[in-house]
Design a protein around this motif. Structure first.
Motif, PDB file in Angstrom:
ATOM      1  N   ALA A   1     -34.143 -64.894  13.725  1.00 36.68           N
ATOM      2  CA  ALA A   1     -33.260 -63.900  14.330  1.00 36.68           C
ATOM      3  C   ALA A   1     -32.002 -64.580  14.848  1.00 36.68           C
ATOM      4  CB  ALA A   1     -33.973 -63.178  15.466  1.00 36.68           C
ATOM      5  N   THR A   2     -30.863 -64.090  14.391  1.00 39.19           N
ATOM      6  CA  THR A   2     -29.576 -64.611  14.843  1.00 39.19           C
ATOM      7  C   THR A   2     -28.770 -63.465  15.438  1.00 39.19           C
ATOM      8  OG1 THR A   2     -29.600 -66.237  13.046  1.00 39.19           O
ATOM      9  CG2 THR A   2     -27.508 -65.876  14.159  1.00 39.19           C
TER      10      THR A   2
ATOM     11  N   ARG B   1     -31.500 -59.522  21.037  1.00 40.44           N
ATOM     12  CA  ARG B   1     -32.751 -60.293  21.085  1.00 40.44           C
ATOM     13  C   ARG B   1     -33.964 -59.366  21.103  1.00 40.44           C
ATOM     14  NH1 ARG B   1     -30.885 -65.270  21.470  1.00 40.44           N
ATOM     15  NH2 ARG B   1     -29.295 -65.875  22.981  1.00 40.44           N
TER      16      ARG B   1
ATOM     17  N   SER C   1     -34.672 -57.717  17.595  1.00 37.02           N
ATOM     18  CA  SER C   1     -35.355 -58.617  16.660  1.00 37.02           C
ATOM     19  C   SER C   1     -36.803 -58.856  17.061  1.00 37.02           C
ATOM     20  CB  SER C   1     -34.610 -59.951  16.578  1.00 37.02           C
ATOM     21  OG  SER C   1     -33.373 -59.778  15.939  1.00 37.02           O
TER      22      SER C   1
ATOM     23  N   TYR D   1     -35.636 -67.729  17.174  1.00 36.23           N
ATOM     24  CA  TYR D   1     -34.270 -67.399  17.588  1.00 36.23           C
ATOM     25  C   TYR D   1     -33.387 -68.565  17.202  1.00 36.23           C
ATOM     26  CZ  TYR D   1     -35.430 -63.295  20.333  1.00 36.23           C
ATOM     27  OH  TYR D   1     -35.825 -62.056  20.710  1.00 36.23           O
TER      28      TYR D   1
ATOM     29  N   ASP E   1     -29.221 -69.348  17.376  1.00 36.62           N
ATOM     30  CA  ASP E   1     -27.891 -68.869  17.713  1.00 36.62           C
ATOM     31  C   ASP E   1     -26.902 -69.101  16.576  1.00 36.62           C
ATOM     32  OD1 ASP E   1     -28.813 -67.958  20.111  1.00 36.62           O
ATOM     33  OD2 ASP E   1     -27.751 -69.411  21.354  1.00 36.62           O
TER      34      ASP E   1
ATOM     35  N   THR F   1     -32.518 -70.098  24.164  1.00 35.60           N
ATOM     36  CA  THR F   1     -32.885 -69.617  22.837  1.00 35.60           C
ATOM     37  C   THR F   1     -32.027 -70.202  21.727  1.00 35.60           C
ATOM     38  OG1 THR F   1     -31.460 -67.721  23.209  1.00 35.60           O
ATOM     39  CG2 THR F   1     -33.815 -67.380  23.534  1.00 35.60           C
TER      40      THR F   1
ATOM     41  N   ASP G   1     -32.799 -65.707  28.381  1.00 42.03           N
ATOM     42  CA  ASP G   1     -33.781 -66.577  27.732  1.00 42.03           C
ATOM     43  C   ASP G   1     -34.643 -67.300  28.769  1.00 42.03           C
ATOM     44  OD1 ASP G   1     -31.499 -67.998  28.464  1.00 42.03           O
ATOM     45  OD2 ASP G   1     -31.102 -68.754  26.465  1.00 42.03           O
TER      46      ASP G   1
END
Length: 199
Positions: free
Chosen positions: A6-7, A50, A53, A67, A69, A134, A168
């Motif tokens: 997940a970005t 976030r 996802s 995760y 970035d 994250t 996070d």
């Protein structure tokens, strides 16, 4: 194995060096016969992205959730598998790579007994921490089901915490409160790109 990367991004903006790293991980997963899916939710609210996802990872029964970035490059192709090994070896529900904060000599992890000051020195091997950012964070999806929604929220000042408490770190606290472990894995190099890279 089923992995969701997940970005969260703003205006669908991704650093090309980060994209190259992700594509290498996807190709490595294909070689190993794993299912690797890349999710890129885009809105102005990072915690919302976030959570979207995370919800997908649970609903679609992914085993692992990464995760990653939009501005972080990772030097290794097989680091995800190393992080999974770290998770099993230390019974950690969350494993994160150390990421240098932009324009700083500090990293994205911290300890409660040190008043949540960001880490300056990397441990020589995977180590237990209280919270980690994250930037590149792997989660065991089965653990997430034990944490109530919303998983990611940020809060302003706490008396016993830094003035800005990011979503996070808040998530890591929720995980440790239910007995889960958070580890930093220093074996893989990351570059946090901005106007220049932070190793």
């Amino acid at each position: 194995m089923k992995l969701l990367i997940a970005t969260p991004c703003l205006n669908n903006s991704l650093d090309s060096r980060m994209v190259g790293s992700v594509l290498n991980v996807i190709l490595e997963g294909v070689k190993r016969g794993d299912e690797v899916v890349w999710d890129r939710p885009s809105s102005a609210i990072l915690s919302y992205n976030r959570n979207v996802s995370m919800d997908k990872a649970i609903k679609e029964n992914f085993d692992w959730f990464l995760y990653w970035d939009a501005d972080i490059e990772v030097s290794s192709v097989d680091f995800v598998y190393g992080m999974i090994d770290t998770s099993f070896k230390y019974q950690a529900a969350i494993v994160g790579l150390p990421v240098r904060l932009k324009g700083s000599d500090k990293y994205n992890f911290a300890f409660k007994d040190e008043k949540y000051i960001n880490g300056i020195t990397l441990p020589p091997e995977p180590a237990l921490v209280d919270v980690i950012g994250t930037g590149v964070m792997l989660l065991d999806v089965s653990m997430v089901r034990d944490i109530p929604k919303p998983w990611f929220t940020f809060t302003d000042t706490y008396n016993d915490k830094p003035g800005f408490w990011p979503e996070d770190w808040n998530f890591c606290e929720k995980a440790t409160q239910i007995g889960r472990k958070v580890y930093v894995d220093p074996r893989y190099e990351t570059i946090h790109w901005g106007t220049y890279g932070y190793r």
